[in-house]
Design a protein around this motif. Structure first.
Motif, PDB file in Angstrom:
ATOM      1  N   SER A 248       0.842  -1.209   0.000  1.00  0.00           N
ATOM      2  CA  SER A 248       0.000   0.000   0.000  1.00  0.00           C
ATOM      3  C   SER A 248       0.878   1.261   0.000  1.00  0.00           C
ATOM      4  N   ILE A 249       2.152   1.103   0.373  1.00  0.00           N
ATOM      5  CA  ILE A 249       3.061   2.260   0.409  1.00  0.00           C
ATOM      6  C   ILE A 249       3.621   2.528  -0.987  1.00  0.00           C
ATOM      7  N   ILE A 256       5.653   5.654  -5.192  1.00  0.00           N
ATOM      8  CA  ILE A 256       5.137   5.962  -3.855  1.00  0.00           C
ATOM      9  C   ILE A 256       3.660   6.332  -3.904  1.00  0.00           C
ATOM     10  N   LYS A 257       2.865   5.721  -2.983  1.00  0.00           N
ATOM     11  CA  LYS A 257       1.424   5.961  -2.952  1.00  0.00           C
ATOM     12  C   LYS A 257       0.979   6.792  -1.745  1.00  0.00           C
ATOM     13  N   VAL A 258       1.910   7.092  -0.823  1.00  0.00           N
ATOM     14  CA  VAL A 258       1.552   7.956   0.312  1.00  0.00           C
ATOM     15  C   VAL A 258       1.544   9.396  -0.215  1.00  0.00           C
ATOM     16  N   PRO A 259       0.379  10.065  -0.226  1.00  0.00           N
ATOM     17  CA  PRO A 259       0.305  11.371  -0.911  1.00  0.00           C
ATOM     18  C   PRO A 259       1.347  12.380  -0.406  1.00  0.00           C
ATOM     19  N   GLU A 260       1.557  12.449   0.929  1.00  0.00           N
ATOM     20  CA  GLU A 260       2.483  13.454   1.485  1.00  0.00           C
ATOM     21  C   GLU A 260       3.942  13.114   1.176  1.00  0.00           C
ATOM     22  N   TRP A 261       4.203  11.917   0.705  1.00  0.00           N
ATOM     23  CA  TRP A 261       5.576  11.519   0.378  1.00  0.00           C
ATOM     24  C   TRP A 261       5.942  11.838  -1.070  1.00  0.00           C
ATOM     25  N   ARG A 262       5.011  12.474  -1.772  1.00  0.00           N
ATOM     26  CA  ARG A 262       5.288  12.839  -3.158  1.00  0.00           C
ATOM     27  C   ARG A 262       5.641  14.321  -3.187  1.00  0.00           C
ATOM     28  N   PRO A 263       6.923  14.654  -3.389  1.00  0.00           N
ATOM     29  CA  PRO A 263       7.377  16.039  -3.211  1.00  0.00           C
ATOM     30  C   PRO A 263       6.790  16.988  -4.252  1.00  0.00           C
ATOM     31  N   GLY A 340      10.972  19.721  -0.188  1.00  0.00           N
ATOM     32  CA  GLY A 340       9.614  19.676  -0.730  1.00  0.00           C
ATOM     33  C   GLY A 340       8.813  18.564  -0.071  1.00  0.00           C
ATOM     34  N   THR A 341       9.420  17.910   0.924  1.00  0.00           N
ATOM     35  CA  THR A 341       8.756  16.910   1.750  1.00  0.00           C
ATOM     36  C   THR A 341       8.925  17.408   3.184  1.00  0.00           C
ATOM     37  N   ASP A 342       7.852  17.478   3.958  1.00  0.00           N
ATOM     38  CA  ASP A 342       7.968  17.978   5.330  1.00  0.00           C
ATOM     39  C   ASP A 342       8.545  16.872   6.222  1.00  0.00           C
ATOM     40  N   PRO A 343       9.797  17.033   6.699  1.00  0.00           N
ATOM     41  CA  PRO A 343      10.418  15.939   7.466  1.00  0.00           C
ATOM     42  C   PRO A 343       9.650  15.600   8.742  1.00  0.00           C
ATOM     43  N   GLU A 344       8.992  16.600   9.337  1.00  0.00           N
ATOM     44  CA  GLU A 344       8.256  16.352  10.588  1.00  0.00           C
ATOM     45  C   GLU A 344       6.980  15.543  10.330  1.00  0.00           C
ATOM     46  N   ASP A 345       6.531  15.543   9.089  1.00  0.00           N
ATOM     47  CA  ASP A 345       5.248  14.891   8.790  1.00  0.00           C
ATOM     48  C   ASP A 345       5.433  13.534   8.104  1.00  0.00           C
ATOM     49  N   ILE A 346       6.684  13.086   7.920  1.00  0.00           N
ATOM     50  CA  ILE A 346       6.894  11.844   7.161  1.00  0.00           C
ATOM     51  C   ILE A 346       6.248  10.645   7.873  1.00  0.00           C
ATOM     52  N   LEU A 347       6.536  10.470   9.151  1.00  0.00           N
ATOM     53  CA  LEU A 347       5.967   9.316   9.862  1.00  0.00           C
ATOM     54  C   LEU A 347       4.488   9.518  10.214  1.00  0.00           C
ATOM     55  N   PRO A 348       4.078  10.724  10.654  1.00  0.00           N
ATOM     56  CA  PRO A 348       2.629  10.927  10.845  1.00  0.00           C
ATOM     57  C   PRO A 348       1.830  10.668   9.565  1.00  0.00           C
ATOM     58  N   ALA A 349       2.371  11.087   8.413  1.00  0.00           N
ATOM     59  CA  ALA A 349       1.654  10.860   7.150  1.00  0.00           C
ATOM     60  C   ALA A 349       1.539   9.367   6.861  1.00  0.00           C
ATOM     61  N   LEU A 350       2.598   8.630   7.180  1.00  0.00           N
ATOM     62  CA  LEU A 350       2.558   7.178   6.971  1.00  0.00           C
ATOM     63  C   LEU A 350       1.502   6.550   7.894  1.00  0.00           C
ATOM     64  N   ARG A 351       1.465   7.028   9.145  1.00  0.00           N
ATOM     65  CA  ARG A 351       0.448   6.508  10.081  1.00  0.00           C
ATOM     66  C   ARG A 351      -0.964   6.713   9.526  1.00  0.00           C
ATOM     67  N   ARG A 352      -1.219   7.949   9.069  1.00  0.00           N
ATOM     68  CA  ARG A 352      -2.556   8.243   8.529  1.00  0.00           C
ATOM     69  C   ARG A 352      -2.849   7.341   7.335  1.00  0.00           C
ATOM     70  N   HIS A 353      -1.839   7.168   6.476  1.00  0.00           N
ATOM     71  CA  HIS A 353      -2.024   6.353   5.275  1.00  0.00           C
ATOM     72  C   HIS A 353      -2.335   4.899   5.644  1.00  0.00           C
ATOM     73  N   LEU A 354      -1.562   4.325   6.557  1.00  0.00           N
ATOM     74  CA  LEU A 354      -1.775   2.928   6.941  1.00  0.00           C
ATOM     75  C   LEU A 354      -3.153   2.752   7.588  1.00  0.00           C
ATOM     76  N   ASP A 355      -3.547   3.719   8.406  1.00  0.00           N
ATOM     77  CA  ASP A 355      -4.872   3.642   9.039  1.00  0.00           C
ATOM     78  C   ASP A 355      -5.974   3.679   7.980  1.00  0.00           C
ATOM     79  N   ARG A 356      -5.805   4.608   7.029  1.00  0.00           N
ATOM     80  CA  ARG A 356      -6.775   4.726   5.938  1.00  0.00           C
ATOM     81  C   ARG A 356      -6.911   3.416   5.162  1.00  0.00           C
TER      82      ARG A 356
END
Ligand SMILES: [Zn+2]
Length: 468
Positions: A248-249, A256-263, A340-356
């Protein structure tokens, strides 16, 4: 430019060429390689200080630097040397940097006849741990400064230098040290060297690096494994859940399929800078053209985009499988990311993605070891243009210009904490076996790099750089 100043520029470059051709570069590099400065090996801690005191300080003092060696503010980090050679506070100031520590020696894995801490010459190659990463590179820059001093009697600009001894363990303490020493390290630009040229015969510049984040994905469902006959079909399989979560990642070609991981930073200017850069060469494995972001070129995929990798993965005991549904599965993962990728949001974005995606049971455990942040300087910055023009003049051809290195460097300490434009001119090549046994540099690249840097330092002294 008058004939006389052009001749003097050639004079400085000649000094650097002679330094190489008379064998002094090779013997100096051999002396540096002999220091067993493995920062990952606690038993070599004394070597880190000895490198600064015995190899760096005397040479810099002879060049007119005032040097001071500092303890690292972080107990995990090695000592740091700061030197300065101020000719006139009104002149341009260049900060340069190198790291004297090396990765683990891996002594028993080097080829017959080689040894990590002995410089061995074979054809066009000089073998030894640190030849490429980074002893050879800062030696070249120091010797190029000496060449300008020999020709002009002064540099025509001020230099500050930082040599750290913990780069290979993540530059522990460097950000804190820079924050505390900000005034002392004040400069107009960072010009330093690390990493490989894109092609051995053409100078390369890069102005930042990709960042990295490491983490484990863990699916831990229950206590212990259970018989696969009695329980198969009744108990969820953690390895399969983990495989689906990974799928799913990224899709099946690694997109890459995690939207926030696409710079959002692959601008037309960056694309133009990357256009036509040679990615494929003899010095590495063949590239998989059907892997990675389909709409991008290979250069854009590695220098202008993010990449996700599974570094290691396990469930059950692969060496001794048993007939059981295993209790847990684990993948050690990494995201290399660009500006162009927010380093503070990399793992939170992954969490949201996996939950979704319905993978709430997949735990994300960040790695302890810190990683450098992504940085980049506009390819149109005046210092980029100035350096490119100088390198082109010496080499007789334009350099390859990368917005950032694909790998990682502590560049954020220079760009974010000291606020400097950062220009890196790497002196190694991609086949140098950096971070592996049989590390080496190419002699023609070293000679070429000595000349290029002498020309660059000469030009800064002559004109004061782009701002003057
Ligand atoms: Zn390294």
């Amino acid at each position: 430019m008058t004939t006389m100043t052009a001749a003097a520029r050639e004079g400085a470059i000649d000094h650097a060429t002679k330094y190489y051709e008379e064998g002094r570069f090779q013997s100096d590099l051999g002396a540096l390689v002999a220091f067993e400065t493995e920062s990952q090996n606690p038993e070599q801690k004394a070597e880190l200080m000895r490198y600064l005191r015995e190899a760096m300080e005397p040479r810099l003092v002879a060049m007119g630097f005032a040097c001071e060696i500092f303890a690292n503010p972080d107990p995990r980090g090695g000592p740091l040397l700061v030197g300065e050679r101020i000719e006139d506070p009104a002149l341009t100031t260049v900060l340069t940097y190198g790291h004297g520590d090396v990765i683990r020696a891996q002594t028993d894995q080097w080829r017959e006849g080689l040894h990590p801490f002995r410089l061995v010459e074979e054809g066009e190659r000089l073998y030894g741990r640190g030849t490429a990463d980074n002893k050879g590179q800062h030696l070249i820059n120091i010797a190029a400064l000496e060449a300008v001093l020999a020709e002009r009697g002064r540099l025509g600009f001020n230099v500050r230098i930082v040599i750290e001894m913990s780069e290979e363990t993540g530059s522990a303490g460097l950000p804190e040290f820079f924050a505390a020493q900000k005034d002392r390290l004040q400069a107009d630009v960072l010009i330093a060297s690390d990493g490989p040229r894109l092609q051995p015969d053409t100078p390369t510049m890069f102005m930042g690096s990709r960042g990295g984040v490491g983490f484990d994905l863990i699916v831990d469902l229950r206590e212990g494994a259970h018989h696969s006959g009695n329980w198969g079909g009744l108990l969820a399989d953690p390895a399969m859940i983990l495989a689906h979560a990974l799928a799913s990642i990224c899709d099946r070609r690694g997109q890459i399929k995690v939207p926030e991981w696409r710079p959002d930073s692959l601008t037309p200017a960056v694309r133009a800078a990357l256009d036509g850069l040679p990615i494929e060469g003899e010095d590495g494995p063949a590239i998989d053209h059907d892997w990675g972001e389909e709409s991008l070129t290979p250069a854009e995929r590695v220098f202008g985009w993010n990449s996700f990798a599974v570094l290691a993965m396990t469930s059950g005991v692969p060496e001794a499988p048993v007939n059981a549904i295993s209790a847990s599965a684990r993948a050690t993962c990494q995201l290399r990311y660009v500006v162009g990728t927010d380093p503070e949001d990399i793992l939170p974005a992954l969490r949201r993605h996996l939950d979704r995606e319905g993978f709430g049971m997949v735990k994300i455990v960040p790695m302890d070891r810190g990683f450098f942040k992504a940085t980049r300087l506009d390819p149109d910055h005046p210092w980029v243009k100035f350096t490119a023009a100088s390198l082109a003049r010496t080499a007789g051809k334009p350099p390859h210009i990368l917005p950032n290195l694909a790998g990682s460097l502590p560049n954020d300490s220079f760009s974010e904490i000291l606020g400097l434009p950062t220009v890196w001119v790497p002196h190694s090549y991609r086949g140098c076996s950096q971070h592996a046994p049989n590390e080496h540099v190419l002699k023609p690249v070293c000679r070429d790099a000595l000349r290029a840097m002498a020309g660059l330092f000469w030009d800064i002294g002559e004109t004061g750089g782009p701002g003057a």
